[in-house]
Design a protein around this motif. Sequence first.
Motif, PDB file in Angstrom:
ATOM      1  N   LEU A 199      24.579  43.025  12.648  1.00 57.22           N
ATOM      2  CA  LEU A 199      23.960  41.782  13.117  1.00 57.22           C
ATOM      3  C   LEU A 199      23.821  41.783  14.640  1.00 57.22           C
ATOM      4  N   SER A 200      24.836  42.276  15.324  1.00 60.92           N
ATOM      5  CA  SER A 200      24.797  42.350  16.787  1.00 60.92           C
ATOM      6  C   SER A 200      23.666  43.266  17.264  1.00 60.92           C
ATOM      7  N   LEU A 201      23.529  44.413  16.626  1.00 60.64           N
ATOM      8  CA  LEU A 201      22.470  45.348  17.000  1.00 60.64           C
ATOM      9  C   LEU A 201      21.082  44.770  16.724  1.00 60.64           C
ATOM     10  N   LYS A 255      20.254  41.644  16.683  1.00 62.40           N
ATOM     11  CA  LYS A 255      20.010  40.608  17.687  1.00 62.40           C
ATOM     12  C   LYS A 255      19.602  41.230  19.015  1.00 62.40           C
ATOM     13  N   GLN A 256      20.308  42.287  19.411  1.00 60.88           N
ATOM     14  CA  GLN A 256      19.995  42.967  20.664  1.00 60.88           C
ATOM     15  C   GLN A 256      18.584  43.544  20.664  1.00 60.88           C
ATOM     16  N   TYR A 265      24.762  34.956  15.439  1.00 53.65           N
ATOM     17  CA  TYR A 265      23.665  35.913  15.289  1.00 53.65           C
ATOM     18  C   TYR A 265      22.482  35.353  14.495  1.00 53.65           C
ATOM     19  N   LEU A 303      30.292  35.619  12.828  1.00 52.38           N
ATOM     20  CA  LEU A 303      28.917  35.982  12.483  1.00 52.38           C
ATOM     21  C   LEU A 303      27.890  34.898  12.803  1.00 52.38           C
ATOM     22  N   LYS A 336      29.192  42.769  11.097  1.00 50.21           N
ATOM     23  CA  LYS A 336      29.051  42.168  12.429  1.00 50.21           C
ATOM     24  C   LYS A 336      28.363  43.127  13.392  1.00 50.21           C
ATOM     25  N   GLU A 337      28.683  44.399  13.300  1.00 50.27           N
ATOM     26  CA  GLU A 337      28.053  45.401  14.163  1.00 50.27           C
ATOM     27  C   GLU A 337      26.553  45.457  13.933  1.00 50.27           C
ATOM     28  N   HIS A 373      31.254  46.759   8.903  1.00 50.24           N
ATOM     29  CA  HIS A 373      30.148  46.958   9.846  1.00 50.24           C
ATOM     30  C   HIS A 373      29.064  45.870   9.771  1.00 50.24           C
TER      31      HIS A 373
END
Length: 222
Positions: A102-104, A106-107, A135, A132, A99-100, A97
């Motif tokens: 880091l994505s969140l 960033k969002q 991000y 990764l 990557k998940e 999790h």
Amino acid sequence: MREQDIFKGIKACIFDLDGTLVDSMKVWAKVDRQFFLSKGMTIPKDYQKAIAHMTLMENARYTVERFGFSETPEELIAIWMGFAKAEYAFNIKAKSHAKELLSLLKQKGYHIALATSNSSDLYLPCLENNGLLPYFDFLQNAEALNTNKKEPKIYLALSEKMGAEAKETLVFEDILTAIKTAHNAGFRTVCVKDESSRKDLPIIETLADLVIEDFQSIVDVV
């Protein structure tokens, strides 16, 4: 501190790489075994703990001085890099999790930085291979700042770049030395459990604001 409170008042996040974002500590144990085996030696029991906070150059200097090897520190680094490059480029995987999360982050508009003692020849291919790299706003190698994680220079430099105070910055680390340094400098800290530092958990738990098994436990509270 509870998971749901860990991001309150936070503007920026700093992540360590090895043992925190990626499952790489076993690789370095493998590199150490290969290297010492090539010298007809086994790894001293205290060696990996002694070098845990060091940059590659500090590690190489320490190793040459301690064992009296004929190689220069630069030659030692070249040997280690030869063992490690393929592992970082192709085999080392992101932790569950990562990557998940880091994505969140960033969002949601958080600034994100990497603070590592590793070389760009290793961390860049590893980040790219695991998807990764996009991000991160900043990537910082400790050696480039003439520092290590026994002092807070790398964390302070990154938080300043991201326009955040220490108390507004969340530091993710896995080893005791780094957690202690960031904590003492006023950063909020999260320890990501890793087998290589599990023996230090009783002390880490007294310092870190949060200790997690993996990133799943905080993905839902970003």
